[in-house]
Scaffold this active site. Structure first.
Site, PDB file in Angstrom:
ATOM      1  N   ASN A 110       0.843  -1.205   0.000  1.00 31.17           N
ATOM      2  CA  ASN A 110       0.000   0.000   0.000  1.00 31.17           C
ATOM      3  C   ASN A 110       0.882   1.260   0.000  1.00 31.17           C
ATOM      4  O   ASN A 110       2.052   1.190  -0.356  1.00 31.17           O
ATOM      5  CB  ASN A 110      -1.013  -0.022   1.147  1.00 31.17           C
ATOM      6  CG  ASN A 110      -2.320   0.643   0.749  1.00 31.17           C
ATOM      7  OD1 ASN A 110      -2.329   1.736   0.192  1.00 31.17           O
ATOM      8  ND2 ASN A 110      -3.426  -0.022   1.010  1.00 31.17           N
ATOM      9  N   ARG A 111       0.303   2.391   0.389  1.00 36.50           N
ATOM     10  CA  ARG A 111       0.973   3.672   0.132  1.00 36.50           C
ATOM     11  C   ARG A 111       1.704   4.250   1.333  1.00 36.50           C
ATOM     12  O   ARG A 111       1.259   4.095   2.465  1.00 36.50           O
ATOM     13  CB  ARG A 111      -0.077   4.689  -0.349  1.00 36.50           C
ATOM     14  CG  ARG A 111      -0.648   4.311  -1.695  1.00 36.50           C
ATOM     15  CD  ARG A 111      -1.787   5.220  -2.123  1.00 36.50           C
ATOM     16  NE  ARG A 111      -2.247   4.827  -3.440  1.00 36.50           N
ATOM     17  CZ  ARG A 111      -3.038   3.762  -3.673  1.00 36.50           C
ATOM     18  NH1 ARG A 111      -3.470   3.017  -2.670  1.00 36.50           N
ATOM     19  NH2 ARG A 111      -3.388   3.447  -4.900  1.00 36.50           N
ATOM     20  N   HIS A 136       3.208  -0.003  -2.906  1.00 37.15           N
ATOM     21  CA  HIS A 136       3.584  -1.413  -3.003  1.00 37.15           C
ATOM     22  C   HIS A 136       5.093  -1.647  -3.103  1.00 37.15           C
ATOM     23  O   HIS A 136       5.558  -2.427  -3.919  1.00 37.15           O
ATOM     24  CB  HIS A 136       2.850  -2.062  -4.186  1.00 37.15           C
ATOM     25  CG  HIS A 136       1.361  -2.154  -3.980  1.00 37.15           C
ATOM     26  ND1 HIS A 136       0.779  -2.209  -2.742  1.00 37.15           N
ATOM     27  CD2 HIS A 136       0.321  -2.197  -4.880  1.00 37.15           C
ATOM     28  CE1 HIS A 136      -0.539  -2.288  -2.869  1.00 37.15           C
ATOM     29  NE2 HIS A 136      -0.851  -2.267  -4.152  1.00 37.15           N
ATOM     30  N   HIS A 210      -1.591  -9.945  -2.843  1.00 39.78           N
ATOM     31  CA  HIS A 210      -2.509  -9.085  -3.600  1.00 39.78           C
ATOM     32  C   HIS A 210      -3.386  -9.900  -4.564  1.00 39.78           C
ATOM     33  O   HIS A 210      -3.606  -9.492  -5.707  1.00 39.78           O
ATOM     34  CB  HIS A 210      -1.688  -8.037  -4.350  1.00 39.78           C
ATOM     35  CG  HIS A 210      -2.418  -6.776  -4.678  1.00 39.78           C
ATOM     36  ND1 HIS A 210      -3.621  -6.759  -5.347  1.00 39.78           N
ATOM     37  CD2 HIS A 210      -2.118  -5.483  -4.414  1.00 39.78           C
ATOM     38  CE1 HIS A 210      -4.015  -5.510  -5.488  1.00 39.78           C
ATOM     39  NE2 HIS A 210      -3.118  -4.712  -4.930  1.00 39.78           N
ATOM     40  N   ASP A 282     -11.493   1.311  -2.471  1.00 40.20           N
ATOM     41  CA  ASP A 282     -10.036   1.139  -2.456  1.00 40.20           C
ATOM     42  C   ASP A 282      -9.570   1.684  -1.113  1.00 40.20           C
ATOM     43  O   ASP A 282      -8.839   2.665  -1.042  1.00 40.20           O
ATOM     44  CB  ASP A 282      -9.407   1.909  -3.636  1.00 40.20           C
ATOM     45  CG  ASP A 282      -7.953   1.514  -3.886  1.00 40.20           C
ATOM     46  OD1 ASP A 282      -7.398   0.773  -3.049  1.00 40.20           O
ATOM     47  OD2 ASP A 282      -7.394   1.954  -4.901  1.00 40.20           O
ATOM     48  N   GLU A 347      -6.706  -7.313   0.774  1.00 40.52           N
ATOM     49  CA  GLU A 347      -5.280  -7.324   1.085  1.00 40.52           C
ATOM     50  C   GLU A 347      -5.117  -7.080   2.579  1.00 40.52           C
ATOM     51  O   GLU A 347      -5.295  -5.956   3.041  1.00 40.52           O
ATOM     52  CB  GLU A 347      -4.562  -6.229   0.293  1.00 40.52           C
ATOM     53  CG  GLU A 347      -4.773  -6.295  -1.202  1.00 40.52           C
ATOM     54  CD  GLU A 347      -4.692  -4.902  -1.851  1.00 40.52           C
ATOM     55  OE1 GLU A 347      -3.665  -4.230  -1.690  1.00 40.52           O
ATOM     56  OE2 GLU A 347      -5.655  -4.496  -2.513  1.00 40.52           O
TER      57      GLU A 347
END
Ligand code: GLA
Length: 383
Positions: A110-111, A136, A210, A282, A347
């Site tokens: 993720n971010r 990622h 993922h 998301d 995820e």
């Protein structure tokens, strides 16, 4: 080699058939793993495909390139099998993948906001590969690496162990990190993913798988009519670049309330700022219960086929993503287009941007500590 060395080797070779026989007998009782070549990377590294089978469980194929789950063959109500996970027809597809179709994401899944974080007073700059943020693990994250694979004979049959050593400074992250992921199958249809890791210097870590699921079968239209139940009272709302704002927002009264089973598509286009930012779902949900204990995070059912997926995890959160970036241009394993919302991902993870959010559960790993997480994707037929 010395003479005695040669004799020792011959003696060991002599023993091999007996050892193999023993191992096979154990494997028959539980999971069996078949290994075959999956091809070579552009750099000439050999990559293998491991197929895990076990009575009562779906057949699962995994490659040691990025630890991708290549296929999951699950039965429906009528006893028909379909591959319920998105992917490609062969290795070239995986080498060019930009959708993370089933791989092991790291060092930080993720971010991370503005592609930087501070740890123990030191600032670390990462590569921005998603607008201003890093996503990622950066451009060459763990999905792009060839992992060392070992088939281990365990009490319950074979298990696939994948190891990747990420060097100090790789993609900007501090510390040499040794990550090990063990894939195995449970008798009840669960694909178990056990993660562990150690480091030689303080670092941040967030590992996930993922996998993209479509319980009707990969390439079978969208997942909008699948019913989702999410064990979450709250989610972490984001800004326009999908970085959490730090708040835990109750799902009650929002399109994020899946505490009771509901079609994924029921509110996916609601006039809601969060839905707009995500182009659908998301978002990270806060999994009910105690992080560190294996508990149910989500259940998804496809009423038509009868297939059901349960996700259990020790992780604090789960990113629910509805394939909003798929656009029909990627052709799947059997040549069918992967449509927008043609799959969903769950995820399991630490919350996005945790390294910059002191109020979130810590994603820091220090020397001497062992990172451990478990996630189970369990496929079954709904009663
Ligand atoms: C995660 C992200 C999405 C997207 C996908 C990969 O789920 O949250 O925004 O980047 O991975 O396409």
């Amino acid at each position: 080699m010395t003479g005695s060395g040669r004799i020792l080797r011959l003696a060991l070779f002599g023993l091999t058939p007996i050892l193999c026989l023993g191992a096979e007998m154990t494997a028959h009782a539980g999971t069996r793993i078949e290994t075959k070549s999956f091809g070579k990377t552009r750099a000439g590294e050999s990559v293998e495909l491991f197929t895990l089978s076990r009575a009562g469980a779906p057949r699962v194929a995994i490659t040691n390139l990025g630890g991708y789950v290549v296929s999951i063959e699950a039965l429906d109500r009528a006893g028909r099998t379909a591959d319920v996970t998105l992917g490609y027809a062969g290795l070239p597809g995986y080498l060019g993948d930009s959708s993370y179709f089933g791989c092991l994401v790291g060092r930080y899944a993720n971010r991370i906001g503005k592609a930087a974080f501070t740890l123990d007073g030191k600032r670390y700059a990462l590569s921005a590969n998603d607008g201003p943020n890093t996503l990622h693990g950066g451009p060459t994250g763990f999905c792009r690496r060839v992992w060392t694979a070992k088939v281990k004979a365990e009490k319950d049959g074979d298990a696939l162990e994948l190891t990747y050593v990420s060097r100090d400074g790789e993609e900007g992250y501090p510390g040499t990190l040794t990550a090990t992921v063990v894939y195995s199958l449970r008798e009840d249809g669960g694909l178990v993913i056990d993660y562990s890791a150690t480091t030689d210097a303080p670092t941040v870590l967030n590992l996930t798988n993922h996998a993209y699921f479509n319980l009707a079968g990969e390439g079978e239209g969208t997942i909008l009519d699948h019913e989702l139940q999410l064990e979450a009272e709250a989610f972490t709302p984001v800004d326009a670049t999908l970085i959490p704002r730090g708040e835990l927002r109750p799902v009650a009264g929002t399109p994020f309330d899946f505490r009771q089973p509901l079609a994924i598509g029921a509110r996916i286009d609601a006039a809601d700022e969060q839905i707009k930012f995500g182009r659908g779902y998301d978002h990270n949900f806060v999994v009910r219960g105690t992080p560190g204990t294996l508990r149910l995070a989500a259940r998804v059912a496809d009423r038509k086929s009868g297939r059901q997926l349960e996700v259990l995890t020790t992780q604090p959160g789960v990113q629910f993503y509805t394939g909003n970036f798929l656009d029909g241009k990627t052709l799947g394993k059997t040549g069918r287009p992967y449509l927008k919302r043609g799959a969903f991902c769950l995820e399991t993870q630490h919350y996005p941007d945790s390294p910059n959010q002191p109020a979130f559960p810590s994603a820091v790993l220090r020397p001497g500590q062992v990172y451990r997480q478990t996630t189970v994707y369990r496929l079954s037929v709904a009663k």
